[in-house]
Design an enzyme around this catalytic site. Structure first.
Site, mmCIF file in Angstrom:
data_model
loop_
_atom_site.group_PDB
_atom_site.id
_atom_site.type_symbol
_atom_site.label_atom_id
_atom_site.label_comp_id
_atom_site.label_asym_id
_atom_site.label_seq_id
_atom_site.Cartn_x
_atom_site.Cartn_y
_atom_site.Cartn_z
ATOM 1 N N GLU A 329 -85.097 52.490 53.649
ATOM 2 C CA GLU A 329 -86.133 51.496 53.967
ATOM 3 C C GLU A 329 -87.232 51.427 52.903
ATOM 4 O O GLU A 329 -88.392 51.695 53.201
ATOM 5 C CB GLU A 329 -86.795 51.863 55.298
ATOM 6 C CG GLU A 329 -85.884 51.811 56.488
ATOM 7 C CD GLU A 329 -86.513 52.384 57.750
ATOM 8 O OE1 GLU A 329 -86.033 52.066 58.831
ATOM 9 O OE2 GLU A 329 -87.481 53.162 57.632
ATOM 10 N N GLY A 331 -90.142 49.949 50.684
ATOM 11 C CA GLY A 331 -91.071 48.813 50.711
ATOM 12 C C GLY A 331 -91.780 48.728 49.368
ATOM 13 O O GLY A 331 -91.496 47.874 48.532
ATOM 14 N N ARG A 332 -92.668 49.707 49.135
ATOM 15 C CA ARG A 332 -93.478 49.739 47.921
ATOM 16 C C ARG A 332 -92.643 49.638 46.641
ATOM 17 O O ARG A 332 -93.010 48.911 45.723
ATOM 18 C CB ARG A 332 -94.248 51.077 47.907
ATOM 19 C CG ARG A 332 -95.245 51.220 46.790
ATOM 20 C CD ARG A 332 -95.723 52.682 46.672
ATOM 21 N NE ARG A 332 -95.952 53.321 47.941
ATOM 22 C CZ ARG A 332 -97.151 53.453 48.511
ATOM 23 N NH1 ARG A 332 -98.232 53.009 47.906
ATOM 24 N NH2 ARG A 332 -97.278 54.051 49.681
ATOM 25 N N CYS A 414 -120.616 45.123 50.710
ATOM 26 C CA CYS A 414 -121.851 45.881 50.911
ATOM 27 C C CYS A 414 -121.529 47.334 51.223
ATOM 28 O O CYS A 414 -121.786 47.816 52.332
ATOM 29 C CB CYS A 414 -122.651 45.252 52.027
ATOM 30 S SG CYS A 414 -123.187 43.626 51.553
ATOM 31 N N GLU A 415 -120.907 47.986 50.292
ATOM 32 C CA GLU A 415 -120.525 49.376 50.500
ATOM 33 C C GLU A 415 -120.348 50.027 49.139
ATOM 34 O O GLU A 415 -119.646 49.468 48.287
ATOM 35 C CB GLU A 415 -119.199 49.405 51.267
ATOM 36 C CG GLU A 415 -119.110 50.575 52.144
ATOM 37 C CD GLU A 415 -118.143 50.390 53.314
ATOM 38 O OE1 GLU A 415 -117.323 51.276 53.470
ATOM 39 O OE2 GLU A 415 -118.230 49.390 54.037
ATOM 40 N N TYR A 444 -99.031 46.995 50.344
ATOM 41 C CA TYR A 444 -100.150 47.526 51.119
ATOM 42 C C TYR A 444 -101.525 47.091 50.595
ATOM 43 O O TYR A 444 -102.505 47.830 50.735
ATOM 44 C CB TYR A 444 -100.068 49.054 51.214
ATOM 45 C CG TYR A 444 -98.731 49.543 51.727
ATOM 46 C CD1 TYR A 444 -98.356 49.319 53.052
ATOM 47 C CD2 TYR A 444 -97.827 50.196 50.896
ATOM 48 C CE1 TYR A 444 -97.124 49.750 53.533
ATOM 49 C CE2 TYR A 444 -96.585 50.619 51.365
ATOM 50 C CZ TYR A 444 -96.244 50.397 52.685
ATOM 51 O OH TYR A 444 -95.025 50.816 53.155
#
Ligand code: LLP
Length: 490
Positions: A329, A331-332, A414-415, A444
């Protein structure tokens, strides 16, 4: 300019070298077809980034469709070849959680892969793309009754059951419908993969899967995994296809996969004998790593496939069992490197930070670190904040002969933790209006994107044969407001 004589900044991490050529696109981070053109601009399939910006705006996910297709095919071909004599080939399920839309689902099907989903929403995308249920799997540690019913409505090829509770639930729902659910059991083989290394432990302390450890249920001596096998064979509503495991993500070394395969096959042999059953399939999950920075060294699909095939072949021979049909499986490893994110530079500032001039010299000096703000951030790539993930970036809208300057690419949220690329050397003349490209953002990133600070989520453009088309449009201000009932009700 030749930067080889430029000294690296003491503020840079040890792994980050000053690139020899700041204008070069370093392998293997980029999709095939991404190059710097004669005018000095980064282009994909011949389309310069300025054209993409003019047509679609920034931030923008830019994906190579041909690269996606060839990576998908490479996995399928490599695993089919390596396992041909063992089980006649491998079923490759693309892990839709990494990035999914209807276009991607149809490419996956075109290239002969299947699709792994993990929610009703992902099943809805697959259905809309016209993927037959037989080619779909459904994961999840807390599937709702509605999701289980939907899987049965769509006649899914497999439901991967995560717990004893869920097995019971699937069995009851299937029986009440007078049907049989095709089920795999997700086991936790106690193999923890930590990118470059793995440690084997006796017990899995995490939410996923059925533990293989002996004393994990009330039933003395029986593992949850064994209890599930015994229960699955006794339920009328369950057809037990086989076992499943997924040991982690962004893994470079095959050792963890090999150990997991060995453990699952040994367990399979024991269960087949004890319960007089045959489990025809075995899924070894995903997790193959990609290059986010120049020092990451992913292995080619063929190398991983051959290493895993060797273990499956020898383990089955030792256990005296016929190999089940293997599935994986990824994905990435399929979608990650197909995509870069295009951002526009806004404000810049340089701060001075204390550091030791020479390691061990004990004398502190201040060094510059430049902050380069772009028009996206943690809302389109949460991975640096969530996992301390490192990325790389390049000046894309032009080439530059300026000196390298240690830079931190940050977003507009704002972080203070809103970092896109923690450490990268960019040309000293980077200025407002320049475009930066960050490679390796296919997996992702869009999938984890948010509307934090009411930023609209970017669109995704697919490029193929020199043409670019939106496969997911970017959100508009209207999209941001249309669930706000105060506005909708006016
Ligand atoms: N199969 C199962 C059961 C999974 O849970 C996953 C990923 C995959 C396959 C695909 O793994 P891949 O080949 O893409 O590594 N958000 C994190 C990764 C979470 C992975 C979740 N499961 C990240 O951005 O690193």
């Amino acid at each position: 300019m030749d930067t080889s004589a430029v000294r690296s900044s003491p503020l840079a991490p040890d792994w980050l070298a000053v690139p020899e050529d700041l204008n070069a696109l370093q392998d293997p981070m980029w999709a095939a077809g991404v190059e710097r053109n004669d005018a000095g601009e980064v282009a994909i399939d011949g389309i310069p980034v300025s054209e993409l910006k003019a047509q679609f705006g920034t931030p923008l996910f830019v994906m190579s469709e041909s690269d996606f297709r060839s990576r998908a095919r490479a996995f399928k071909d490599a695993f089919d070849a390596a396992f041909a004599d063992i089980c006649g080939g491998v079923d490759v399920y693309y892990a839709g959680k990494s990035f999914l839309c209807t276009a991607v689902a149809s490419w996956v099907a075109d290239e002969g892969l299947r699709l792994d989903t993990c929610s009703g929403g992902e099943l809805a995308v697959a259905a809309r793309a016209g993927i037959p249920g037989a080619k779909l799997g459904l994961h999840g540690n807390n599937k709702s009754d509605a999701e289980i019913n939907r899987a049965l409505d769509m006649e899914l090829g497999r439901i991967v059951v995560d717990s004893l509770d869920e097995l019971d639930r699937v069995a009851k729902i299937a029986s009440s419908r007078g049907e049989t659910a095709k089920v795999m059991l997700r086991l936790t083989p106690g193999v923890h993969a930590h990118t470059h290394e793995f440690i084997a432990t006796a017990h899995e302390d995490q939410k996923f899967g059925l533990s293989m450890a002996g004393d994990s249920t009330a039933e003395a001596g029986l593992s949850a995994a064994e209890e599930a096998v015994a229960a699955a064979t006794s339920y009328a509503g369950i057809e037990l296809l086989g076992l499943h495991c997924h040991i982690g993500s962004q893994i470079f070394e095959p050792d963890g996969f090999e150990l997991a395969a060995e453990k699952l096959l040994a367990f399979q042999a024991a269960m087949q004998e004890k319960y007089s059953i045959v489990m025809p399939e075995l899924d070894l999950g995903g997790g193959y790593g990609i290059a986010y920075t120049p020092v990451d060294t992913p292995r080619p699909a063929a190398e991983i496939a051959e290493a895993m095939a060797a273990v499956v072949r020898s383990t089955c021979a030792r256990l005296g069992i016929k190999s089940p049909r293997i599935s994986i499986e990824p994905g990435r490893a399929i979608v990650g490197s197909t995509t870069f994110t295009l951002y526009e530079v806004g404000t810049l500032k340089t701060v001075r930070v204390d550091a030791e001039a020479d390691a061990g010299a004990g004398e502190n000096v201040t060094y510059p670190r430049r902050y380069v703000s772009v028009d996206g951030g943690m809302s389109d790539n949460a991975r640096p904040v969530l996992y301390d993930a490192d990325y790389s970036a390049i000046l894309a809208s032009r080439s530059s002969a300026a000196e390298p300057q240690l830079s931190r690419v940050v977003g507009k949220h704002c972080e203070s933790g809103d970092i896109v690329v923690r450490d990268v050397y960019l040309p000293a003349d980077v200025a407002a209006g320049d475009l930066l490209a960050v490679p390796g953002t296919g997996a992702y990133c869009w999938a984890l994107s948010s509307n934090y600070n009411y930023l609209a989520r970017p669109g995704v453009v697919a490029v193929r044969d020199g043409a670019a088309r939106l496969i997911v449009r970017g959100e508009t201000e209207e999209d941001l407001l249309n669930r706000d009932m105060g506005v909708a009700n006016v």
